[in-house]
Scaffold this motif. Structure first.
Motif, PDB file in Angstrom:
ATOM      1  N   GLN A 243      45.566  48.474  51.354  1.00 26.97           N
ATOM      2  CA  GLN A 243      46.275  47.528  50.502  1.00 26.97           C
ATOM      3  C   GLN A 243      45.852  46.079  50.723  1.00 26.97           C
ATOM      4  O   GLN A 243      46.148  45.210  49.901  1.00 26.97           O
ATOM      5  CB  GLN A 243      47.792  47.649  50.695  1.00 26.97           C
ATOM      6  N   ARG A 290      46.727  42.277  28.891  1.00 27.56           N
ATOM      7  CA  ARG A 290      46.732  43.641  28.353  1.00 27.56           C
ATOM      8  C   ARG A 290      46.955  43.645  26.847  1.00 27.56           C
ATOM      9  O   ARG A 290      46.433  44.500  26.136  1.00 27.56           O
ATOM     10  CB  ARG A 290      47.814  44.467  29.052  1.00 27.56           C
ATOM     11  N   ARG A 315      45.641  38.207  43.713  1.00 25.86           N
ATOM     12  CA  ARG A 315      46.530  39.316  43.345  1.00 25.86           C
ATOM     13  C   ARG A 315      47.810  38.787  42.697  1.00 25.86           C
ATOM     14  O   ARG A 315      48.276  39.305  41.670  1.00 25.86           O
ATOM     15  CB  ARG A 315      46.863  40.137  44.596  1.00 25.86           C
ATOM     16  N   ASP A 316      48.369  37.734  43.282  1.00 23.07           N
ATOM     17  CA  ASP A 316      49.603  37.147  42.759  1.00 23.07           C
ATOM     18  C   ASP A 316      49.380  36.532  41.376  1.00 23.07           C
ATOM     19  O   ASP A 316      50.210  36.701  40.467  1.00 23.07           O
ATOM     20  CB  ASP A 316      50.105  36.080  43.738  1.00 23.07           C
ATOM     21  N   ILE A 318      47.079  37.307  39.089  1.00 16.23           N
ATOM     22  CA  ILE A 318      46.869  38.349  38.079  1.00 16.23           C
ATOM     23  C   ILE A 318      48.208  38.957  37.673  1.00 16.23           C
ATOM     24  O   ILE A 318      48.478  39.150  36.475  1.00 16.23           O
ATOM     25  CB  ILE A 318      45.911  39.430  38.607  1.00 16.23           C
ATOM     26  N   MET A 319      49.064  39.242  38.656  1.00 15.39           N
ATOM     27  CA  MET A 319      50.361  39.854  38.367  1.00 15.39           C
ATOM     28  C   MET A 319      51.220  38.919  37.519  1.00 15.39           C
ATOM     29  O   MET A 319      51.787  39.338  36.500  1.00 15.39           O
ATOM     30  CB  MET A 319      51.077  40.188  39.675  1.00 15.39           C
ATOM     31  N   ARG A 320      51.308  37.635  37.910  1.00 19.09           N
ATOM     32  CA  ARG A 320      52.176  36.710  37.189  1.00 19.09           C
ATOM     33  C   ARG A 320      51.602  36.319  35.836  1.00 19.09           C
ATOM     34  O   ARG A 320      52.350  36.064  34.889  1.00 19.09           O
ATOM     35  CB  ARG A 320      52.448  35.469  38.043  1.00 19.09           C
ATOM     36  N   THR A 321      50.278  36.275  35.719  1.00 22.83           N
ATOM     37  CA  THR A 321      49.666  35.971  34.423  1.00 22.83           C
ATOM     38  C   THR A 321      50.014  37.046  33.410  1.00 22.83           C
ATOM     39  O   THR A 321      50.409  36.759  32.271  1.00 22.83           O
ATOM     40  CB  THR A 321      48.138  35.862  34.554  1.00 22.83           C
ATOM     41  N   ARG A 322      49.895  38.305  33.804  1.00 22.17           N
ATOM     42  CA  ARG A 322      50.168  39.405  32.885  1.00 22.17           C
ATOM     43  C   ARG A 322      51.654  39.608  32.649  1.00 22.17           C
ATOM     44  O   ARG A 322      52.040  40.223  31.653  1.00 22.17           O
ATOM     45  CB  ARG A 322      49.504  40.677  33.412  1.00 22.17           C
ATOM     46  N   ALA A 323      52.481  39.048  33.536  1.00 19.52           N
ATOM     47  CA  ALA A 323      53.925  39.107  33.327  1.00 19.52           C
ATOM     48  C   ALA A 323      54.437  37.872  32.594  1.00 19.52           C
ATOM     49  O   ALA A 323      55.616  37.780  32.274  1.00 19.52           O
ATOM     50  CB  ALA A 323      54.644  39.247  34.671  1.00 19.52           C
TER      51      ALA A 323
END
Length: 419
Positions: A243, A290, A315-316, A318-323
């Protein structure tokens, strides 16, 4: 007192819709604190404040479309707030009370609406007031306004439906009748998704049209032998749990950032017909959404981060951009853009510079190619690195120097993260 204005969150942005205040008059705010959420063509952005003080007034209500640069709040510095408090304390009680009342009348608090699950409800001020008067639970109302916002008509429909339900007589007992099977439900059209994609494409088109119109691009490319870099990456990942393993993008981001410390002319902005070299290195990393479109949030101080810090930041982001949970500074601070399409099988990327930046770096996929070194022919993992430069700010020689430094850094990956 300072006016807090609608920020510009991109070269293509002309206005933004205030969706929610996260502060109220009287709150003390600190530098970097998120105080509002603004809707743009690229999603809902958390807006930060860059001064410390006390919120004295909110000048725009949620749901209001405001042009870039328009005042939306008044923030008083802590020193000014202390002076006001001292003056009020020295006045007679009746005068102080009247002054306090006057200030309170001028300050309009705009409370945020949140249901029990913590998700934000977009609702107009008039709809919120009407819902309170009619006893309507906003979390049970479906909004039909822009971006799903609840308006006055939505509340009225919900109130009418509730009244009809309360007044309807109980159904009379009847013999059960076998009803025909209902037809399969039609697949709903996701208008919000379609509108978002249309807005995203429009925003990108505006920025790229400006770039092609204003920026005289030049392009350079080079081949980089990635054998040593990938070997170092493999050895590093063997030391880490799955991870926490590093992606190749971490090496590329760090190499670009370190190269900019040696060729700073490509790190900055073209503003007022002049190059403004930025002191900090904030890499804008292109992230595909997406639902379609592209956002390039900034990795702040990429040259100073360790491998693990870069991986965690990436990682953070990418997650927040897509959210759809980016902060305003992440959209406005990038000093150069890095784009990589290697995961899509693309070998070379020739990007368009995002104004007012003056350069863009592109990477393709790693491929095995014939490589001649020291008179020996072999096969090496190779990546094509490209540079799009603004000819007003630099020339081909500067760009070539940058690519040369980038190449040399990737041949010594163990030095990238050393002090």
């Amino acid at each position: 007192m300072a006016e807090f204005r609608m920020p510009s969150l991109g070269a293509d942005m002309q206005s933004g819709k205030l969706l929610e205040w996260l502060v109220k008059p009287g709150d003390v705010v600190k530098r970097g604190q998120v105080i509002a959420v603004v809707g743009t063509e690229k999603g809902d952005i958390e807006v930060e404040v860059f001064e410390e003080g006390v919120v004295r007034a909110l000048l725009a209500a949620p749901g209001t479309e405001m042009p870039v640069g328009a005042p939306i709040a008044i923030i008083e510095s802590e020193a000014e707030a202390e002076k006001v408090a001292t003056v009020l304390a020295s006045r007679p009680a009746d005068v102080t009370g009247e002054a306090t009342k006057t200030v309170a009348e001028k300050v309009t608090a705009v409370p945020a609406s949140r249901p029990a699950n913590g998700q934000r409800i977009r609702v107009s001020p008039l709809a919120r007031k009407l819902a309170a008067e009619l006893g309507i639970d906003l979390s049970q109302v479906r909004g039909t306004g822009p971006q799903g916002a609840i308006d006055k008509a939505d509340v009225e429909r919900a109130a009418a439906a509730l009244k009809a339900q309360q007044e309807a007589p109980p159904p009379a007992p009847t013999q059960p009748v076998e009803a025909p099977a209902p037809p399969p439900p039609a697949k709903p059209v996701d208008k919000s998704s379609a509108e978002f994609q249309a807005g995203m494409r429009r925003a990108i088109a505006l920025a790229m049209a400006r770039s092609n119109r204003e920026i005289p691009h030049y392009y350079l490319e080079t081949r980089v032998n990635m054998a040593k870099a990938l070997a170092w990456l493999e050895a590093e990942n063997l030391k880490r749990p799955i991870q926490n393993r590093l992606l190749p993008a971490v090496l590329l981001i760090k190499a670009v950032a370190k190269a900019l410390t040696q060729v700073p002319q490509l790190n900055g902005y073209w503003i007022d017909d002049a190059l403004q070299v930025a002191e900090a290195i904030h890499i804008g990393f292109a992230i595909a959404l997406r639902q379609g479109g592209l956002v390039t949030p900034a990795i702040h101080h990429a040259d100073l981060k360790s491998a693990d810090e870069l991986m965690e930041t990436l990682r953070d982001l990418i997650m927040r951009t897509r959210a759809g949970r980016l902060r305003s500074s992440e959209l406005t601070d990038a000093t150069i853009t890095l784009t990589s399409l290697g995961d899509m099988g693309v070998e070379k990327v020739f990007g368009v510079i995002y104004p007012p930046q003056v350069a863009l770096v592109g990477f393709g996929k790693v491929t095995e190619e014939v490589w001649v070194e020291n008179g020996m022919i072999g096969v090496r993992p190779v990546v094509y690195a490209t540079l799009a430069g603004d000819h007003r700010a630099s020339d081909g020689r500067t760009g070539a120097e940058f690519l040369d430094v980038l190449n040399r850094l990737l041949q010594e990956p163990e030095t990238l993260f050393s002090a």
